[in-house]
Design a protein around this motif. Structure first.
Motif, PDB file in Angstrom:
ATOM      1  N   PHE A   1       6.065   8.715   1.081  1.00 58.01           N
ATOM      2  CA  PHE A   1       6.443   8.362  -0.276  1.00 58.01           C
ATOM      3  C   PHE A   1       5.347   8.745  -1.265  1.00 58.01           C
ATOM      4  CE2 PHE A   1      10.415   6.276   0.298  1.00 58.01           C
ATOM      5  CZ  PHE A   1      10.394   5.762   1.579  1.00 58.01           C
ATOM      6  N   SER A   2       4.556   9.728  -0.910  1.00 61.04           N
ATOM      7  CA  SER A   2       3.431  10.103  -1.762  1.00 61.04           C
ATOM      8  C   SER A   2       3.882  10.640  -3.110  1.00 61.04           C
ATOM      9  CB  SER A   2       2.546  11.120  -1.051  1.00 61.04           C
ATOM     10  OG  SER A   2       3.294  12.268  -0.711  1.00 61.04           O
ATOM     11  N   ASN A   3       5.099  11.159  -3.189  1.00 63.88           N
ATOM     12  CA  ASN A   3       5.613  11.695  -4.450  1.00 63.88           C
ATOM     13  C   ASN A   3       6.771  10.873  -5.014  1.00 63.88           C
ATOM     14  OD1 ASN A   3       3.847  13.919  -4.634  1.00 63.88           O
ATOM     15  ND2 ASN A   3       5.085  15.033  -3.157  1.00 63.88           N
ATOM     16  N   ASN A   4       6.825   9.609  -4.638  1.00 64.65           N
ATOM     17  CA  ASN A   4       7.945   8.762  -5.038  1.00 64.65           C
ATOM     18  C   ASN A   4       7.475   7.542  -5.819  1.00 64.65           C
ATOM     19  OD1 ASN A   4       8.629  10.191  -2.366  1.00 64.65           O
ATOM     20  ND2 ASN A   4      10.639   9.617  -3.184  1.00 64.65           N
TER      21      ASN A   4
ATOM     22  N   SER B   1       3.895   4.978 -10.696  1.00 63.46           N
ATOM     23  CA  SER B   1       4.485   6.309 -10.742  1.00 63.46           C
ATOM     24  C   SER B   1       4.165   7.078  -9.469  1.00 63.46           C
ATOM     25  CB  SER B   1       3.960   7.067 -11.957  1.00 63.46           C
ATOM     26  OG  SER B   1       2.550   7.257 -11.840  1.00 63.46           O
ATOM     27  N   TRP B   2       4.883   8.184  -9.274  1.00 70.11           N
ATOM     28  CA  TRP B   2       4.697   8.945  -8.049  1.00 70.11           C
ATOM     29  C   TRP B   2       3.266   9.460  -7.941  1.00 70.11           C
ATOM     30  CZ3 TRP B   2       3.245  14.027  -8.500  1.00 70.11           C
ATOM     31  CH2 TRP B   2       3.507  14.654  -9.730  1.00 70.11           C
ATOM     32  N   GLY B   3       2.639   9.784  -9.058  1.00 72.35           N
ATOM     33  CA  GLY B   3       1.271  10.279  -9.017  1.00 72.35           C
ATOM     34  C   GLY B   3       0.231   9.181  -8.994  1.00 72.35           C
ATOM     35  N   GLY B   4       0.687   7.952  -9.243  1.00 70.42           N
ATOM     36  CA  GLY B   4      -0.235   6.824  -9.230  1.00 70.42           C
ATOM     37  C   GLY B   4      -0.965   6.588 -10.537  1.00 70.42           C
ATOM     38  N   ASN B   5      -0.703   7.435 -11.526  1.00 69.02           N
ATOM     39  CA  ASN B   5      -1.459   7.316 -12.785  1.00 69.02           C
ATOM     40  C   ASN B   5      -0.836   6.334 -13.762  1.00 69.02           C
ATOM     41  OD1 ASN B   5      -3.348   9.290 -11.991  1.00 69.02           O
ATOM     42  ND2 ASN B   5      -1.955  10.926 -12.625  1.00 69.02           N
ATOM     43  N   SER B   6       0.445   6.072 -13.628  1.00 66.73           N
ATOM     44  CA  SER B   6       1.119   5.149 -14.544  1.00 66.73           C
ATOM     45  C   SER B   6       1.544   3.909 -13.781  1.00 66.73           C
ATOM     46  CB  SER B   6       2.350   5.823 -15.153  1.00 66.73           C
ATOM     47  OG  SER B   6       1.962   6.931 -15.943  1.00 66.73           O
ATOM     48  N   LYS B   7       1.220   2.772 -14.382  1.00 69.97           N
ATOM     49  CA  LYS B   7       1.551   1.482 -13.768  1.00 69.97           C
ATOM     50  C   LYS B   7       2.077   0.570 -14.867  1.00 69.97           C
ATOM     51  CE  LYS B   7      -2.398   2.179 -10.679  1.00 69.97           C
ATOM     52  NZ  LYS B   7      -3.693   1.635 -10.200  1.00 69.97           N
ATOM     53  N   TYR B   8       3.137  -0.139 -14.543  1.00 68.76           N
ATOM     54  CA  TYR B   8       3.729  -1.047 -15.511  1.00 68.76           C
ATOM     55  C   TYR B   8       3.980  -2.386 -14.839  1.00 68.76           C
ATOM     56  CZ  TYR B   8       4.364   3.246 -18.117  1.00 68.76           C
ATOM     57  OH  TYR B   8       4.132   4.429 -18.764  1.00 68.76           O
ATOM     58  N   TYR B   9       3.879  -3.436 -15.656  1.00 64.24           N
ATOM     59  CA  TYR B   9       3.983  -4.783 -15.108  1.00 64.24           C
ATOM     60  C   TYR B   9       4.933  -5.639 -15.941  1.00 64.24           C
ATOM     61  CZ  TYR B   9      -0.322  -3.329 -12.782  1.00 64.24           C
ATOM     62  OH  TYR B   9      -1.256  -2.649 -12.039  1.00 64.24           O
TER      63      TYR B   9
ATOM     64  N   ARG C   1      -2.972 -10.103 -14.367  1.00 64.01           N
ATOM     65  CA  ARG C   1      -3.288 -10.862 -13.150  1.00 64.01           C
ATOM     66  C   ARG C   1      -2.984 -10.065 -11.881  1.00 64.01           C
ATOM     67  NH1 ARG C   1      -0.414 -15.235 -11.949  1.00 64.01           N
ATOM     68  NH2 ARG C   1       1.464 -14.580 -13.073  1.00 64.01           N
ATOM     69  N   PHE C   2      -1.966  -9.226 -11.925  1.00 67.05           N
ATOM     70  CA  PHE C   2      -1.544  -8.446 -10.758  1.00 67.05           C
ATOM     71  C   PHE C   2      -1.924  -6.985 -10.962  1.00 67.05           C
ATOM     72  CE2 PHE C   2       2.287 -11.221  -9.236  1.00 67.05           C
ATOM     73  CZ  PHE C   2       1.466 -12.344  -9.259  1.00 67.05           C
ATOM     74  N   THR C   3      -2.228  -6.310  -9.850  1.00 71.10           N
ATOM     75  CA  THR C   3      -2.542  -4.886  -9.879  1.00 71.10           C
ATOM     76  C   THR C   3      -1.806  -4.181  -8.757  1.00 71.10           C
ATOM     77  OG1 THR C   3      -4.753  -5.341 -10.766  1.00 71.10           O
ATOM     78  CG2 THR C   3      -4.360  -3.154  -9.829  1.00 71.10           C
ATOM     79  N   ILE C   4      -1.058  -3.151  -9.122  1.00 71.47           N
ATOM     80  CA  ILE C   4      -0.325  -2.352  -8.138  1.00 71.47           C
ATOM     81  C   ILE C   4      -1.120  -1.087  -7.836  1.00 71.47           C
ATOM     82  CG2 ILE C   4       1.030  -1.119  -9.889  1.00 71.47           C
ATOM     83  CD1 ILE C   4       3.404  -1.186  -7.949  1.00 71.47           C
ATOM     84  N   SER C   5      -1.101  -0.672  -6.585  1.00 72.44           N
ATOM     85  CA  SER C   5      -1.790   0.554  -6.194  1.00 72.44           C
ATOM     86  C   SER C   5      -1.122   1.122  -4.953  1.00 72.44           C
ATOM     87  CB  SER C   5      -3.272   0.289  -5.919  1.00 72.44           C
ATOM     88  OG  SER C   5      -3.434  -0.612  -4.838  1.00 72.44           O
ATOM     89  N   LYS C   6      -1.453   2.348  -4.634  1.00 70.72           N
ATOM     90  CA  LYS C   6      -0.950   2.909  -3.388  1.00 70.72           C
ATOM     91  C   LYS C   6      -1.965   3.871  -2.795  1.00 70.72           C
ATOM     92  CE  LYS C   6       2.020   6.624  -5.189  1.00 70.72           C
ATOM     93  NZ  LYS C   6       3.349   7.279  -4.986  1.00 70.72           N
TER      94      LYS C   6
ATOM     95  N   PRO D   1      11.864  12.441  -4.989  1.00 69.86           N
ATOM     96  CA  PRO D   1      10.495  12.548  -5.501  1.00 69.86           C
ATOM     97  C   PRO D   1      10.438  12.932  -6.976  1.00 69.86           C
ATOM     98  CG  PRO D   1      11.058  14.545  -4.332  1.00 69.86           C
ATOM     99  CD  PRO D   1      12.241  13.615  -4.187  1.00 69.86           C
ATOM    100  N   LEU D   2       9.278  12.688  -7.572  1.00 73.22           N
ATOM    101  CA  LEU D   2       8.930  13.186  -8.902  1.00 73.22           C
ATOM    102  C   LEU D   2       9.856  12.648 -10.004  1.00 73.22           C
ATOM    103  CD1 LEU D   2       8.209  16.911  -7.954  1.00 73.22           C
ATOM    104  CD2 LEU D   2       6.681  14.937  -7.815  1.00 73.22           C
ATOM    105  N   THR D   3      10.364  11.453  -9.841  1.00 71.32           N
ATOM    106  CA  THR D   3      11.205  10.850 -10.867  1.00 71.32           C
ATOM    107  C   THR D   3      10.359   9.968 -11.783  1.00 71.32           C
ATOM    108  OG1 THR D   3      11.705   9.004  -9.407  1.00 71.32           O
ATOM    109  CG2 THR D   3      13.244  10.859  -9.386  1.00 71.32           C
TER     110      THR D   3
END
Length: 126
Positions: A29-32, A52-60, A67-72, A102-104
């Motif tokens: 799921f590296s691109n998902n 986001s698929w690239g890991g650069n965008s995160k929304y909460y 308080r929460f942090t998402i990562s992969k 991927p890439l959505t």
């Protein structure tokens, strides 16, 4: 067979921290886009965070922002949710989810996700 398996839930006190993991198998799921949702009895599944698929965008969700942090970790095919300053209202079953294609773009809608884990219980006592 594609599987998402959550772990890391448990019973904690208010103010404590937990880190949830979502290990994927059967495909990468590296691109998902991937996300976390939560649900309490009698309520609809609620968006928590998305990456986001690239890991650069995160929304909460507003309720967890700050308080929460998402990562992969693409090398491990695993997503995480670091939860700090937990509150009793964070008590729920937490689910990880992934989009099939991927890439959505990122999405907060549960219906946009194709793969789901079985859930892990998080209980925060006051």
């Amino acid at each position: 067979q594609v599987q998402l398996v959550e772990s890391g839930g448990g019973l904690v006190q208010a103010g404590d921290s937990l880190r949830l993991s979502c290990a994927a198998s059967g495909r990468t799921f590296s691109n998902n886009v991937m996300g976390w949702f939560r649900q309490t009895p009698g309520k609809e599944r609620e968006f928590v965070a998305v990456i986001s698929w690239g890991g650069n965008s995160k929304y909460y969700a507003d309720s967890v922002q700050g308080r929460f942090t998402i990562s992969k970790d693409n090398a491990k095919n695993t997503m995480y949710l670091q939860m700090n300053s937990l509150k009793p209202e964070d008590t729920a079953v937490y689910y990880c989810a992934a989009e099939k294609f991927p890439l959505t773009g990122v999405t907060r809608r549960a219906s946009d996700y194709d793969y789901w884990g079985q859930g892990t219980q998080v209980t925060v006592s006051s």
